[in-house]
Design a protein around this motif. Sequence first.
Motif, short mmCIF file in Angstrom:
data_model
loop_
_atom_site.label_atom_id
_atom_site.label_comp_id
_atom_site.label_asym_id
_atom_site.label_seq_id
_atom_site.Cartn_x
_atom_site.Cartn_y
_atom_site.Cartn_z
N LEU A 132 0.97 -1.38 -0.08
CA LEU A 132 -0.26 0.14 -0.20
C LEU A 132 1.24 1.16 0.09
O LEU A 132 0.84 2.16 -0.74
CB LEU A 132 -0.82 -0.27 1.01
CG LEU A 132 -2.11 1.29 1.49
CD1 LEU A 132 -3.02 0.94 0.45
CD2 LEU A 132 -2.34 1.16 2.73
N ARG A 136 0.72 3.92 -2.46
CA ARG A 136 0.57 5.76 -2.88
C ARG A 136 2.02 6.56 -2.70
O ARG A 136 2.03 7.38 -2.10
CB ARG A 136 -0.70 5.27 -1.47
CG ARG A 136 -1.46 5.52 -1.96
CD ARG A 136 -2.28 5.01 -0.51
NE ARG A 136 -3.64 4.34 -0.71
CZ ARG A 136 -4.50 3.88 0.14
NH1 ARG A 136 -4.59 4.52 1.34
NH2 ARG A 136 -6.20 4.13 0.06
N MET A 193 -8.08 -1.71 4.39
CA MET A 193 -7.23 -1.01 3.30
C MET A 193 -8.04 -0.69 2.76
O MET A 193 -7.97 0.38 1.88
CB MET A 193 -6.36 -1.77 3.44
CG MET A 193 -4.86 -1.79 2.57
SD MET A 193 -3.56 -2.22 2.02
CE MET A 193 -4.78 -3.77 1.03
N GLU A 194 -8.63 -1.51 2.24
CA GLU A 194 -9.85 -2.09 0.76
C GLU A 194 -11.36 -0.55 0.90
O GLU A 194 -11.14 0.22 0.26
CB GLU A 194 -10.22 -2.79 0.61
CG GLU A 194 -9.39 -3.97 0.32
CD GLU A 194 -9.57 -5.19 -0.07
OE1 GLU A 194 -10.81 -5.13 -0.25
OE2 GLU A 194 -8.82 -5.80 -0.87
N GLY A 196 -10.98 1.69 3.15
CA GLY A 196 -10.38 3.23 3.47
C GLY A 196 -11.56 4.07 5.11
O GLY A 196 -10.88 4.80 4.86
N ASP A 197 -12.00 3.38 5.37
CA ASP A 197 -12.78 4.37 6.46
C ASP A 197 -12.81 2.94 7.66
O ASP A 197 -13.17 1.81 6.86
CB ASP A 197 -13.66 4.72 5.74
CG ASP A 197 -14.92 5.10 7.34
OD1 ASP A 197 -14.28 6.60 7.61
OD2 ASP A 197 -15.51 4.54 8.07
#
Length: 282
Positions: A132, A136, A193-194, A196-197
Amino acid sequence: MSASFATPEGLRALLQRLHDRESVGYWAWRQDPEAERLMQFTIGKYRSLARTHNCEPEDSAYAAFEAMRTRAVRCADDPWAVITRAVQVSLIAEERAAGLLCSTSQARRREVMRHHDARRFGEDETGFLELLAESRGPSPVDPAPAAPRLKPGEATPTTAFEALNLVISMFVALGWPSSSATCTLDYIATRLMEAGDRHVAHAYLRRDLAGRVALDLDRDSWATALRIVLGNPDKAAVATRAGVGVLAMLVCDWKVIDLLADDGLVVEIRDSAPKVARRIDV
């Protein structure tokens, strides 16, 4: 000897007869000898296709049966062509569902199918958190600014990778089997992670029956692990430690010793540990 239903017109005639309940009755598919021979023929016809997608031959028969009951197959120019495509789509979904640890209906969605198969934490030389970070990472055109220098006596911030390892160690120390704790927390972290919240991930995982079954956890252990790691989703607990979750707290530089000072948290983790069957040597 070839059966009449091996041809498109023969299959159409058989399906129309089985569909007409007034002449054959409600239990035609279960009691009709020709329907049984049709299913056996279907298993043999799509056996190689099922093996191609790592499925059992019986899975292809079920998918074909679901297609045969539709009007689209009975009215198609070539019923076998429609059935073949339906079986292929179903087997692809079954294969993707097994790899993604989700239901077949979810695996059919385009936004879900584009994901890679679930991997156990540590299975690759590079963990998912490093992947990840790389995905990013700064581009060569726009490099990231240098990290600020630490003040004298100031500790290095805890990374997400280190925080996850600390949570796994804490669960293992409080009675969880090492393999179960690693797989469970790896799965939760991957979905986080997928998504994001935290709240979105918690809502998804709470209803993720396939993932819970694959991890061999009962409903109470699964719900407790989600609440401890991702935080209590109750609005009344948003501003509390219980609402944040231990993973976010460790990233915010909380210490494990401070978390273990919470007797309620310790008892919850201990009591939620999955029971491991012991072998009796005789």
